[in-house]
Design a protein around this motif. Structure first.
Motif, PDB file in Angstrom:
ATOM      1  N   VAL A 203     -16.151  -7.385 -36.039  1.00 25.96           N
ATOM      2  CA  VAL A 203     -17.077  -7.377 -34.913  1.00 25.96           C
ATOM      3  C   VAL A 203     -18.220  -6.421 -35.251  1.00 25.96           C
ATOM      4  CG1 VAL A 203     -17.419  -6.899 -32.473  1.00 25.96           C
ATOM      5  CG2 VAL A 203     -15.269  -7.917 -33.255  1.00 25.96           C
ATOM      6  N   GLN A 204     -19.362  -6.973 -35.607  1.00 27.30           N
ATOM      7  CA  GLN A 204     -20.504  -6.152 -36.006  1.00 27.30           C
ATOM      8  C   GLN A 204     -21.446  -5.884 -34.836  1.00 27.30           C
ATOM      9  OE1 GLN A 204     -23.362  -7.635 -39.046  1.00 27.30           O
ATOM     10  NE2 GLN A 204     -22.611  -5.931 -40.264  1.00 27.30           N
ATOM     11  N   ASP A 205     -21.418  -6.761 -33.844  1.00 28.40           N
ATOM     12  CA  ASP A 205     -22.241  -6.597 -32.651  1.00 28.40           C
ATOM     13  C   ASP A 205     -21.322  -6.695 -31.434  1.00 28.40           C
ATOM     14  OD1 ASP A 205     -23.921  -7.052 -30.402  1.00 28.40           O
ATOM     15  OD2 ASP A 205     -25.531  -7.737 -31.722  1.00 28.40           O
ATOM     16  N   GLN A 206     -20.942  -5.537 -30.897  1.00 29.58           N
ATOM     17  CA  GLN A 206     -19.956  -5.506 -29.829  1.00 29.58           C
ATOM     18  C   GLN A 206     -20.472  -6.175 -28.560  1.00 29.58           C
ATOM     19  OE1 GLN A 206     -16.682  -4.127 -30.298  1.00 29.58           O
ATOM     20  NE2 GLN A 206     -16.381  -5.354 -28.438  1.00 29.58           N
ATOM     21  N   ASP A 207     -21.742  -5.980 -28.233  1.00 31.17           N
ATOM     22  CA  ASP A 207     -22.302  -6.607 -27.029  1.00 31.17           C
ATOM     23  C   ASP A 207     -22.271  -8.122 -27.140  1.00 31.17           C
ATOM     24  OD1 ASP A 207     -22.796  -4.155 -25.872  1.00 31.17           O
ATOM     25  OD2 ASP A 207     -24.886  -4.057 -26.524  1.00 31.17           O
ATOM     26  N   TYR A 208     -22.619  -8.622 -28.308  1.00 25.84           N
ATOM     27  CA  TYR A 208     -22.582 -10.067 -28.554  1.00 25.84           C
ATOM     28  C   TYR A 208     -21.161 -10.593 -28.403  1.00 25.84           C
ATOM     29  CZ  TYR A 208     -22.768 -14.434 -31.299  1.00 25.84           C
ATOM     30  OH  TYR A 208     -22.648 -15.726 -31.736  1.00 25.84           O
ATOM     31  N   PHE A 209     -20.206  -9.870 -28.976  1.00 25.11           N
ATOM     32  CA  PHE A 209     -18.805 -10.273 -28.873  1.00 25.11           C
ATOM     33  C   PHE A 209     -18.365 -10.315 -27.403  1.00 25.11           C
ATOM     34  CE2 PHE A 209     -14.281  -9.157 -28.594  1.00 25.11           C
ATOM     35  CZ  PHE A 209     -13.718 -10.158 -29.368  1.00 25.11           C
ATOM     36  N   ASN A 210     -18.726  -9.271 -26.665  1.00 27.62           N
ATOM     37  CA  ASN A 210     -18.310  -9.181 -25.259  1.00 27.62           C
ATOM     38  C   ASN A 210     -18.926 -10.273 -24.390  1.00 27.62           C
ATOM     39  OD1 ASN A 210     -16.793  -6.925 -25.885  1.00 27.62           O
ATOM     40  ND2 ASN A 210     -18.354  -5.472 -25.216  1.00 27.62           N
ATOM     41  N   GLU A 211     -20.193 -10.612 -24.688  1.00 28.32           N
ATOM     42  CA  GLU A 211     -20.928 -11.538 -23.830  1.00 28.32           C
ATOM     43  C   GLU A 211     -20.806 -12.999 -24.258  1.00 28.32           C
ATOM     44  OE1 GLU A 211     -24.950 -10.159 -23.793  1.00 28.32           O
ATOM     45  OE2 GLU A 211     -24.396  -8.154 -23.095  1.00 28.32           O
ATOM     46  N   LYS A 212     -20.751 -13.245 -25.563  1.00 29.37           N
ATOM     47  CA  LYS A 212     -20.832 -14.616 -26.072  1.00 29.37           C
ATOM     48  C   LYS A 212     -19.535 -15.166 -26.672  1.00 29.37           C
ATOM     49  CE  LYS A 212     -25.264 -15.621 -25.414  1.00 29.37           C
ATOM     50  NZ  LYS A 212     -25.702 -16.814 -24.645  1.00 29.37           N
ATOM     51  N   VAL A 213     -18.603 -14.281 -26.963  1.00 26.27           N
ATOM     52  CA  VAL A 213     -17.370 -14.715 -27.625  1.00 26.27           C
ATOM     53  C   VAL A 213     -16.142 -14.472 -26.755  1.00 26.27           C
ATOM     54  CG1 VAL A 213     -15.904 -14.442 -29.678  1.00 26.27           C
ATOM     55  CG2 VAL A 213     -18.402 -14.294 -29.905  1.00 26.27           C
ATOM     56  N   LYS A 214     -15.977 -13.252 -26.306  1.00 26.97           N
ATOM     57  CA  LYS A 214     -14.772 -12.857 -25.563  1.00 26.97           C
ATOM     58  C   LYS A 214     -14.472 -13.728 -24.351  1.00 26.97           C
ATOM     59  CE  LYS A 214     -12.442  -8.688 -23.918  1.00 26.97           C
ATOM     60  NZ  LYS A 214     -12.590  -7.218 -23.695  1.00 26.97           N
ATOM     61  N   PRO A 215     -15.490 -14.137 -23.570  1.00 27.58           N
ATOM     62  CA  PRO A 215     -15.186 -14.963 -22.388  1.00 27.58           C
ATOM     63  C   PRO A 215     -14.493 -16.285 -22.715  1.00 27.58           C
ATOM     64  CG  PRO A 215     -17.405 -14.059 -22.221  1.00 27.58           C
ATOM     65  CD  PRO A 215     -16.919 -13.764 -23.608  1.00 27.58           C
ATOM     66  N   PHE A 216     -14.618 -16.762 -23.943  1.00 28.65           N
ATOM     67  CA  PHE A 216     -14.022 -18.052 -24.324  1.00 28.65           C
ATOM     68  C   PHE A 216     -12.631 -17.896 -24.946  1.00 28.65           C
ATOM     69  CE2 PHE A 216     -18.610 -18.740 -24.438  1.00 28.65           C
ATOM     70  CZ  PHE A 216     -18.737 -19.921 -23.720  1.00 28.65           C
ATOM     71  N   LEU A 217     -12.252 -16.673 -25.262  1.00 29.92           N
ATOM     72  CA  LEU A 217     -10.997 -16.462 -25.984  1.00 29.92           C
ATOM     73  C   LEU A 217      -9.793 -16.708 -25.099  1.00 29.92           C
ATOM     74  CD1 LEU A 217     -11.809 -13.220 -28.028  1.00 29.92           C
ATOM     75  CD2 LEU A 217     -12.044 -15.607 -28.729  1.00 29.92           C
ATOM     76  N   ASN A 218      -8.789 -17.345 -25.681  1.00 26.45           N
ATOM     77  CA  ASN A 218      -7.514 -17.585 -25.009  1.00 26.45           C
ATOM     78  C   ASN A 218      -6.450 -17.736 -26.085  1.00 26.45           C
ATOM     79  OD1 ASN A 218      -7.662 -20.323 -25.980  1.00 26.45           O
ATOM     80  ND2 ASN A 218      -9.092 -20.737 -24.309  1.00 26.45           N
TER      81      ASN A 218
END
Length: 336
Positions: A203-218
């Motif tokens: 994870v190089q960009d934490q904000d990007y991960f939180n906003e664009k990736v994490k919401p889709f994780l399951n």
């Protein structure tokens, strides 16, 4: 011939997980050792190599927050430069900073330019171009202001990547989790394709991960497995139906693309930067321009022969091929 290879010190060489420049430096050093070249690797003290190892710090600064990156980079580079007279060739994998020593030493220096992090670093490359030798890692990454002695593609060790004749049904994103690498786009491609996506990377960009990736994780169709090491990488890539590489920048090379193909896994990539040099459209993967085109490509993956992917990677991106190419460059430099 005595060669000094200067590796970065963010991570050990080779890296335990992420660290593409350190990985390439390691692959080259081990390839040179196999050819009985006298090599000294300048890297962290924790580095693993069959060459001679020189170091000023045990751990890399990304692994040890207690040390200041600039201080230890300066000590690391100067450690080599103060011994420059002991070598016939210095091979720099440390970007632009070592160039500032080049007019103070007599030993010729070859610099592999692993891409340009910013146009702001170009003044250094321009200034020292007349006194140095530059190698590009793809033809697409050559800057018009600079002169190059060769293009040498990054090489990987085939033994570290197991050819998998039969794939599973999941798609894979493998790389830095950063907007320019296309993690979010990979999620959209997978969802529209109706396929599971496994995401692996730093994870190089934490904000990007939180906003664009994490919401889709399951734990079902979009799964993040962390920053994988070599063994996990081999399995993930080998069993993947396809690697998704929907980049949004002019990528200089794309190590994961070559690694995936070495496992026999085709790649679907946005056609930017070096992708057209790495991927043969319709044979080792597909070059696309949009998410919609990528979804169509997923539907056509069955037409790709996985043996062709492995064969192409062996012919263009093996450690042996890279080592031989750099040896030719060394001889060219020394023979004037």
């Amino acid at each position: 011939m005595k060669v000094a290879v200067l590796s970065p010190i963010a991570w050990r060489t080779p890296p335990e997980k992420y660290g593409p420049w350190e990985q390439v430096a390691s692959n080259l050093v081990e390839g040179l050792v196999e050819k009985s070249i006298d090599v000294t690797l300048f890297a962290t003290g924790t580095s693993i190599t069959n060459a001679k190892l020189a170091h000023v710090t045990d751990k890399g600064y990304a692994e040890n927050p207690a040390i200041d990156p600039k201080v230890w980079e300066s000590l690391h580079i100067s450690n080599l430069m103060e011994q420059a007279g002991n070598f016939d060739v210095i091979h720099n994998h440390f970007d632009f900073l070592p160039l500032t020593y080049s007019r103070l030493i007599k030993t010729p220096m070859l610099t592999t330019i692993h891409g340009f992090s910013s146009t702001r670093i170009l003044p250094v490359y321009r200034k020292y171009n007349p006194d140095n030798y530059y190698v590009s890692i793809s033809n697409s990454d050559r800057h018009p202001d600079l002169d190059y002695i060769a293009t040498v593609y990054n090489g990987i060790h085939p033994d570290e990547f197991t050819f998998q004749k039969n794939a599973s049904d999941y798609l894979l994103f493998f790389g830095r989790i950063h907007p320019e690498k296309g993690t979010y786009e990979s999620i959209q491609i997978a969802k529209q394709s109706g396929r599971k996506l496994i995401i692996s990377g730093l994870v190089q960009d934490q904000d990007y991960f939180n906003e664009k990736v994490k919401p889709f994780l399951n734990d079902d169709d979009i799964v993040y497995v962390g920053n994988s090491g070599p063994k996990e990488r081999d399995q993930l890539m080998g069993e993947a139906y396809a690697l998704l590489h929907p980049i949004s920048f002019e990528e200089p090379f794309g190590l994961s693309v070559a690694e995936s193909m070495m496992c026999g896994t085709p790649v679907i990539a946005f056609n930017l930067g070096s992708m057209s040099e790495l991927i043969e459209d319709g044979k080792t993967g597909f070059l696309v321009n949009t998410i919609e085109e990528a979804v169509t490509a997923v539907g056509n993956i069955a037409s790709i022969d996985r043996k062709s992917c492995r064969k192409a990677a062996l012919s263009k991106f093996s450690r042996e091929k890279m080592t031989e190419s750099y040896l030719q460059v060394y001889h060219q430099i020394l023979n004037g």
